[in-house]
Design a protein around this motif. Structure first.
Motif, short mmCIF file in Angstrom:
data_model
loop_
_atom_site.label_atom_id
_atom_site.label_comp_id
_atom_site.label_asym_id
_atom_site.label_seq_id
_atom_site.Cartn_x
_atom_site.Cartn_y
_atom_site.Cartn_z
N PHE A 200 25.75 6.23 111.06
CA PHE A 200 26.27 5.02 110.44
C PHE A 200 25.20 3.95 110.27
N ALA A 201 23.98 4.24 110.72
CA ALA A 201 22.91 3.24 110.66
C ALA A 201 22.49 2.99 109.22
N GLN A 202 22.38 1.71 108.84
CA GLN A 202 21.92 1.35 107.49
C GLN A 202 20.40 1.21 107.50
N THR A 203 19.74 2.30 107.86
CA THR A 203 18.28 2.34 107.96
C THR A 203 17.79 3.63 107.33
N SER A 204 16.46 3.78 107.28
CA SER A 204 15.91 5.00 106.69
C SER A 204 16.28 6.22 107.52
N TYR A 205 16.21 6.09 108.87
CA TYR A 205 16.56 7.26 109.68
C TYR A 205 18.05 7.56 109.58
N GLY A 206 18.89 6.54 109.30
CA GLY A 206 20.30 6.80 109.09
C GLY A 206 20.54 7.59 107.82
N THR A 207 19.80 7.25 106.76
CA THR A 207 19.90 8.00 105.50
C THR A 207 19.46 9.44 105.69
N TYR A 208 18.33 9.64 106.39
CA TYR A 208 17.85 11.00 106.65
C TYR A 208 18.86 11.79 107.47
N THR A 209 19.45 11.15 108.48
CA THR A 209 20.41 11.85 109.34
C THR A 209 21.62 12.29 108.54
N ARG A 210 22.15 11.40 107.70
CA ARG A 210 23.33 11.78 106.89
C ARG A 210 23.00 12.91 105.92
N ALA A 211 21.80 12.88 105.34
CA ALA A 211 21.41 13.96 104.43
C ALA A 211 21.28 15.27 105.18
N LEU A 212 20.67 15.23 106.37
CA LEU A 212 20.49 16.45 107.15
C LEU A 212 21.83 17.00 107.64
N VAL A 213 22.75 16.10 108.01
CA VAL A 213 24.08 16.56 108.45
C VAL A 213 24.79 17.27 107.30
N THR A 214 24.71 16.70 106.11
CA THR A 214 25.33 17.35 104.95
C THR A 214 24.73 18.72 104.71
N GLY A 215 23.40 18.82 104.78
CA GLY A 215 22.76 20.12 104.58
C GLY A 215 23.11 21.11 105.67
N ALA A 216 23.18 20.62 106.93
CA ALA A 216 23.50 21.51 108.05
C ALA A 216 24.88 22.11 107.93
N LEU A 217 25.81 21.40 107.30
CA LEU A 217 27.17 21.91 107.14
C LEU A 217 27.33 22.71 105.86
N VAL A 218 26.76 22.23 104.77
CA VAL A 218 26.99 22.85 103.47
C VAL A 218 26.25 24.17 103.33
N VAL A 219 24.98 24.22 103.76
CA VAL A 219 24.16 25.42 103.50
C VAL A 219 24.73 26.67 104.15
N PRO A 220 24.98 26.70 105.49
CA PRO A 220 25.50 27.95 106.06
C PRO A 220 26.90 28.28 105.59
N TRP A 221 27.74 27.26 105.40
CA TRP A 221 29.12 27.55 105.02
C TRP A 221 29.22 27.95 103.54
N MET A 222 28.40 27.39 102.71
CA MET A 222 28.38 27.84 101.31
C MET A 222 27.83 29.25 101.21
#
Length: 453
Positions: A200-222
């Motif tokens: 939920f952080a409105q920072t650069s590391y927050g943006t990276y974390t949200r992007a990585l979380v999306t990839g971590a869930l979407v890639v294996p399940w897709m």
């Protein structure tokens, strides 16, 4: 100010989620009553309907509802016990049946309700209600229960994706949607926990974390979705592959959240270093600007300088001088309020910025600090014991002034007057302005004109 705005947005989002939970449950019960499916497994069971509606009520009315309302806690405990009992019925051969007893199931059907309480829903109900009960006392434990609930919820999502069928088996679409909403609202409520903050952080590391979380869930399940789309394994292999793809996603998610937590710690450490003096731990000038922000309450400043500090450095060395500065900073921190700001202004000079309504209160605070510093053990320079003292100048921020720069200039003049008048004293800017116009005593010509140490 921005923190209160963030809290209001969080509360508003939770109320929206609470209302959505109640609406989904309502639609599910209406569909169950008016148009029950031929396959009763696809209907919303009454127990999760009640259990998840409890969460919707708590989110809609505010988190304080749970801590103040004993009946809600009791209902949550009963639902958790029944959900655990259903898990034991499904996993332990010969376990006494209560939730799944034929008479209870027949009574539910007589009311026009249908539905099978699946293992995933039972597990999610149990851990979510246990987390709800633990949250007022131990938020970290509630976070662990939430993680377990997300595992059960994602298993339901995986079954939907990998089975490539429309709601067959033991999962109602209303139950799955409600599980996602409840877990999302609980995640929002526990966003202050270390492993969730980066999301939920409105920072650069927050943006990276949200992007990585999306990839971590979407890639294996897709990948699993595409695999099952082209390959039709037998049921046993199908379940094993579902679990395998699920575990890959969960492990990647755990790693990403851990990386996000480490990035946040690193970022906070760098930010702390940029805004604090490395020797004393007090704020530096950049840190003062950030700490003041847009605060506009009545403020005053206390500027003080250690007397004869150069003599300590010259006689005992810079290490002894550094230790003295650290000790002075600790002494001052112990004698000011939590909201007051201690700043290393330069060399042996410190600034305290505090909320105050009158200069006389600043003088009292400065006098208390002066006495605390003077009460220290003296420094020994050879056979001579030299007391540690400080001179103080104080000033209020005048109405209409922008920032504290003018107040610091007045406090600096008062501090200079305290030095010339004999050191180890407090002089206020207001008193200095009202003083007689008689000339001050002449300063020692061997000392610099500004400022005398």
């Amino acid at each position: 100010m921005w923190i209160s705005g963030l809290t209001m947005r969080k509360s508003g989002a939770m109320r929206v989620l609470g209302l959505a939970i109640l609406l989904v449950i309502g639609f599910g019960l209406i569909q169950n009553l008016l148009s029950p499916p031929d396959d009763s497994a696809a209907a919303l069971h009454p127990l999760p309907a009640i259990g998840f509606a409890l969460f919707g009520l708590v989110f809609l009315t505010g988190p304080q509802t749970l801590s103040r309302n004993a009946p809600i806690r009791m209902i949550a405990a009963i639902i958790a016990v029944l959900a655990v009992e259903r898990l034991l019925e499904a996993s332990v051969p010969g376990w006494v049946q209560i939730v799944g007893h034929p008479r209870i199931e027949a009574s539910i059907e007589d009311m026009g309700l249908r539905g099978i309480l699946s293992v995933e829903i039972s597990f999610a109900l149990a851990v979510l209600n246990l987390g709800l009960l633990a949250e007022p006392y131990q938020r970290q434990t509630a976070l662990l229960f939430l993680a377990a609930a997300w595992v059960a919820t994602t298993m339901g999502i995986l079954k939907l994706a990998f089975n490539l069928t429309l709601w067959r088996g033991e999962m109602s679409p209303y139950a799955l949607a409600t599980m996602v909403l409840v877990c999302s609202a609980q995640t929002l409520k526990l966003r202050d926990q270390p492993f969730l903050r980066p999301l939920f952080a409105q920072t650069s590391y927050g943006t990276y974390t949200r992007a990585l979380v999306t990839g971590a869930l979407v890639v294996p399940w897709m990948s699993g979705f595409l695999y099952f789309l082209n390959v039709r394994p037998d049921p046993a292999t199908h379940l094993a592959l579902e679990l395998a793809f699920g575990f890959i996603g969960w492990i990647m998610l755990a790693l990403v959240l851990s990386i996000g937590h480490l990035m946040e710690k690193s970022s906070l450490a760098l930010e702390h270093a940029a805004r604090h003096d490395p020797l004393t731990g007090a704020l530096n000038r950049r840190g003062l600007s950030a700490a003041l922000g847009t605060r506009n309450e009545a403020r005053g400043v206390v500027l003080f300088d250690l007397d004869h500090f150069k003599a300590v450095n010259d006689a005992l060395g810079h290490d002894a001088g550094d230790r003295l500065l650290r000790d002075i900073a600790e002494t001052v921190t112990r004698n000011v309020r939590n909201g007051d700001l201690l700043v290393r202004w330069g060399g042996e000079e410190f600034l305290v910025v505090m909320t105050s309504s009158a200069e006389v209160l600043l003088v009292q605070t400065a006098e208390r600090l002066r006495q605390a510093i003077a009460a220290r053990d003296p420094m020994r320079i050879g056979a001579t014991a030299r007391p540690v003292t400080a001179s103080f100048g104080v000033s209020m921020v005048h109405p209409g002034e922008v920032g504290i720069a003018a107040a610091i200039r007045r406090a600096d003049e008062a501090l200079y007057a305290a030095k010339i008048r004999g050191r180890n004293r407090v002089v206020s800017a207001a008193a200095l302005c009202q003083a007689d116009t008689a000339p001050l005593p002449t300063a020692d010509p061997t000392e610099p004109t500004r400022l005398v140490s």
